[in-house]
Design a protein around this motif. Structure first.
Motif, mmCIF file in Angstrom:
data_model
loop_
_atom_site.group_PDB
_atom_site.id
_atom_site.type_symbol
_atom_site.label_atom_id
_atom_site.label_comp_id
_atom_site.label_asym_id
_atom_site.label_seq_id
_atom_site.Cartn_x
_atom_site.Cartn_y
_atom_site.Cartn_z
ATOM 1 N N GLN A 147 -5.275 8.562 -0.188
ATOM 2 C CA GLN A 147 -4.920 9.628 -1.123
ATOM 3 C C GLN A 147 -5.369 10.961 -0.568
ATOM 4 O OE1 GLN A 147 -5.559 8.715 -5.334
ATOM 5 N NE2 GLN A 147 -6.562 10.700 -5.565
ATOM 6 N N ALA A 185 -2.230 5.834 -6.717
ATOM 7 C CA ALA A 185 -2.731 7.117 -6.239
ATOM 8 C C ALA A 185 -2.400 8.205 -7.236
ATOM 9 C CB ALA A 185 -2.120 7.459 -4.875
ATOM 10 N N THR A 229 -4.780 2.086 -0.472
ATOM 11 C CA THR A 229 -4.300 3.436 -0.741
ATOM 12 C C THR A 229 -5.047 4.457 0.096
ATOM 13 O OG1 THR A 229 -3.739 2.865 -3.025
ATOM 14 C CG2 THR A 229 -4.047 5.203 -2.544
ATOM 15 N N ALA A 257 -1.043 -0.854 -5.351
ATOM 16 C CA ALA A 257 -1.670 0.409 -4.980
ATOM 17 C C ALA A 257 -1.468 1.445 -6.082
ATOM 18 C CB ALA A 257 -1.093 0.917 -3.663
ATOM 19 N N THR A 317 2.554 1.324 -6.850
ATOM 20 C CA THR A 317 3.443 0.379 -6.160
ATOM 21 C C THR A 317 3.493 -0.930 -6.931
ATOM 22 O OG1 THR A 317 1.789 -0.649 -4.711
ATOM 23 C CG2 THR A 317 2.808 1.420 -3.951
ATOM 24 N N SER A 329 -9.197 3.311 -4.227
ATOM 25 C CA SER A 329 -8.230 2.500 -4.953
ATOM 26 C C SER A 329 -7.989 1.173 -4.233
ATOM 27 C CB SER A 329 -6.923 3.300 -5.142
ATOM 28 O OG SER A 329 -6.052 2.657 -6.043
ATOM 29 N N TYR A 330 -6.734 0.791 -4.049
ATOM 30 C CA TYR A 330 -6.396 -0.476 -3.404
ATOM 31 C C TYR A 330 -5.275 -0.227 -2.407
ATOM 32 C CZ TYR A 330 -4.704 -5.251 -2.739
ATOM 33 O OH TYR A 330 -4.312 -6.439 -2.187
ATOM 34 N N GLY A 361 0.791 -1.219 0.000
ATOM 35 C CA GLY A 361 0.000 0.000 0.000
ATOM 36 C C GLY A 361 0.829 1.276 0.000
ATOM 37 N N VAL A 362 0.145 2.415 -0.220
ATOM 38 C CA VAL A 362 0.799 3.720 -0.221
ATOM 39 C C VAL A 362 -0.170 4.777 0.314
ATOM 40 C CG1 VAL A 362 0.115 4.380 -2.581
ATOM 41 C CG2 VAL A 362 2.205 5.319 -1.590
ATOM 42 N N ALA A 363 0.399 5.773 1.032
ATOM 43 C CA ALA A 363 -0.342 6.952 1.454
ATOM 44 C C ALA A 363 0.301 8.167 0.813
ATOM 45 C CB ALA A 363 -0.343 7.088 2.972
ATOM 46 N N GLY A 367 -5.127 -1.502 -8.119
ATOM 47 C CA GLY A 367 -5.418 -0.088 -7.940
ATOM 48 C C GLY A 367 -6.297 0.469 -9.043
ATOM 49 N N GLY A 370 -1.796 -1.503 4.188
ATOM 50 C CA GLY A 370 -2.356 -0.296 3.599
ATOM 51 C C GLY A 370 -2.607 0.758 4.638
#
Length: 632
Positions: free
Chosen positions: A590, A511, A588, A509, A526, A585-586, A105-107, A437, A172
């Motif tokens: 954002q 975004a 994620t 992920a 990602t 998304s997945y 995951g990503v923020a 994502g 995530g």
């Protein structure tokens, strides 16, 4: 992991999808005399099986030619040289444990108040600890502060000391100001104990967090949590938490599930061999004397624990989450993408006296299953007002290989939803890919949102076992043509039209955010067990005379009002709407900023914000660029 009857059901569902979609599309394009041939062709097409069958699948077809006027959106991979040196660790050590293929995951949000979106990546670790493994207990988060200057995209790696989330298998994120101090906090989902990290960053300086999981009351069962989101279903101004889980999992359970692709060797597969799970709802009861947000578990009484009516077993196998007011009653609802079981539409029925309460109305709305009544392999999800009618909500969902991505359309006039992916141009081109994502984003700033998909398979050996499939897959952009009538709304852009975004990755992920401050949208994608992609728009829409308006929302003392809000603009006689939801998304989170492409306009006539508590704010003529709208 699943038996032969399950494969037969999946195969029948896919073949019905081909037949129905093909016939409907044919009916809009050819004369009646050709219908017989189309039906004969669909029925005579050989069976195509889902992952796990070992049979051949249809090789990906080249995308259709884009119509006149379709833009080139030139993404350039700036990862090398950007300062982002992160490499994802999925913990795979040969045992084929299911979390290894679904993480990453990503923020993407401004954590230190300088208006530049920073990056935080979820890091995994081996799922069976081994003292001799260098990656053991090295999971958690990796923080990159945005230090970009005009013309130069740059990030600085922040040290993540023990106060963050070291030593967990992170998946995530959820994002929101839980303690009303004006700074976005972070919730990290994980295989194990999820973590609440409260923002202690200095304005314009280093990004720091304090781990308040225990103190906040959020420490609970150790499970496999996936998507999560902060929102305000009771409209009291503070942020509550919805936490989703995938399956009832442990290494020993996973080892006992005998799933193969070739009949001999273990492989990653669908969740059909695992029991379902319950979602968790945590009510924010306010901050204590020390300024710590306190949460209480109200999962049972809130209605988010959904069971099979016949067996009483938990249903959910959840991967994706988006917040939106689905039934137009000024209350924020939750849409949940579940894998191989029915999707949820958790309609908010909260009242001041009855507390927070949700009712799953996915089945009656048409959202629970695909167009043929089957449960799809749903992963990423997003929602937006991407159609000609600004009141029609579109819900995009990424599905498994050999399943078209879904595009549910929901009119303001009813609760019903219809999957229009095949007729609107998304279904056929997406069918050959495995999509995680999924985001709506106006990449070319023409006022219409595109659909962007991050694709990648589960199984590294899939190319050897299934002809036409690849482990690394290119992403896809479905350009919004603005078409009306029988023409499809979306057309896939060719690889040559999307630059480095077309380079294959094991996508997870995804975004969209303005990373470099030039007022267009860049992407972060990602890739499982490898480096992420930092994708900057190079030939920017701005250089082509396209402008944008970025609307940031400030809920003031009640930050919950911004979560799930709708922002609307009027520009040159056209209405545009955006949903403000950090969860999408997945895996994620954002930044919750509404982005509007203005074409060649240099201002908008009006902005109106519909806050999640039912109030609204109107702002008059506003120039292109960035504006912050404060709640009343």
């Amino acid at each position: 992991m699943s038996d032969g009857s399950q494969h037969d059901e999946d195969r029948e569902g896919v073949d019905r999808d081909i037949g129905v979609g093909f016939r409907k599309s044919l009916g809009a394009l050819v004369i009646v005399a050709l219908m017989g041939f189309g039906i004969w062709f669909a029925l005579s097409t050989p069976d195509r099986l889902l992952s796990g069958s070992g049979d051949a699948v249809t090789p990906p077809s080249p995308p259709p030619s884009a119509p006149m006027g379709a833009p080139t959106i030139d993404f350039v991979d700036r990862t090398d040289g950007s300062g982002v040196d992160f490499v994802h660790e999925n913990g795979a050590r040969g045992e084929k444990l299911l979390p290894e293929c679904l993480s990453g995951g990503v923020a993407v949000a401004d954590f230190n108040g300088d208006t530049k979106p920073d990056l935080i990546f979820a890091q995994g670790q081996p799922l069976r600890p081994d003292a001799n493994d260098a990656a053991n207990a090295k999971g958690g988060i990796a923080i990159y502060r945005n230090a970009s200057t005009p013309g130069k995209l740059a990030f600085v790696r922040e040290l993540a000391p023990s106060f963050s989330s070291d030593g967990i298998y992170a998946n995530g994120f959820a994002l929101g100001d839980v303690n009303n101090d004006g700074k976005p906090d972070l919730y990290v989902t994980a295989v194990g104990q999820a973590q609440l990290l409260v923002n202690r960053s200095v304005d314009g300086g280093a990004i720091q967090f304090a781990n308040q999981t225990e103190a906040s009351g959020l420490r609970g069962e150790e499970a496999w949590s996936t998507a999560a989101g902060f929102f305000d279903p009771d409209a009291d101004g503070d942020l509550d938490l919805l936490q989703l889980h995938y399956v009832d999992w442990s290494p020993s359970i996973d080892s006992a599930v005998a799933f193969t692709l070739d009949g001999t060797h273990r492989a990653y597969g669908p969740p059909t061999g695992f029991r379902g799970t319950h979602a968790r709802f945590f009510l924010n009861t306010g901050t204590d004397a020390q300024g710590i947000a306190r949460f209480v578990d109200q999962s049972a009484q809130s209605g988010v624990e959904i069971v099979n009516a016949s067996t009483g077993v938990p249903v959910a196998k959840s991967l994706g989450l988006i917040f939106a007011d689905v039934n137009h009653d000024s209350k924020v609802d939750a849409l949940v993408a579940n894998d191989r079981v029915r999707k949820f539409a958790l309609i908010n029925e909260s009242t001041p006296t009855g507390g927070v309460r949700f009712s799953d109305r996915a089945a009656e709305s048409g959202f629970a299953f695909d167009r043929d009544g089957n449960a799809s392999g749903a992963m990423g999800i997003d929602a937006g007002f991407a159609m000609e009618d600004p009141e029609t909500l579109a819900i995009a969902i990424g599905n498994f290989a050999q399943e078209p991505s879904a595009l549910y359309l929901h009119s303001a006039k009813s609760l019903s939803m219809t999957d229009a992916s095949l007729t609107e141009g998304v279904g056929a081109p997406s069918r050959a890919y495995l999509t995680f994502g999924t985001v709506f984003a106006d990449l070319d700033l023409d006022g219409r949102e595109e659909i962007v998909q991050a694709n990648g398979h589960l199984e590294p050996e899939i190319a050897r076992l299934q002809a036409g499939q690849q482990y690394s897959q290119r992403a896809q952009v479905f350009w919004n043509t603005g078409g009306v009538g029988p023409a499809p709304r979306f057309v896939e852009l060719s690889p040559s039209q999307i630059g480095a975004l077309a380079q294959p990755a094991v996508g997870r992920a995804l975004a969209a955010a303005d990373l470099d401050g030039d007022f267009d949208l860049d992407l972060v994608l990602t890739s499982l067990a490898s480096a992420p992609r930092i994708l900057e728009q190079d030939s920017t829409p701005v250089l082509r005379g396209q402008r944008a308006l970025f609307v940031a929302l400030d809920g003031g003392a009640k930050p919950g009002r911004a979560a799930g809000a709708i922002v609307e603009i009027e520009s040159q006689g056209v209405t545009q709407r955006r949903i403000v939801s950090a969860a999408r998304s997945y895996l994620t989170a954002q930044e919750p900023i509404a982005v509007f492409g203005l074409g060649n306009a240099d201002s908008v006539d009006a902005i109106r914000v519909f806050w999640s508590d039912g109030t609204s704010t109107r702002v008059g003529k506003t120039a292109a660029g960035r504006v912050e709208v404060c709640a009343p």
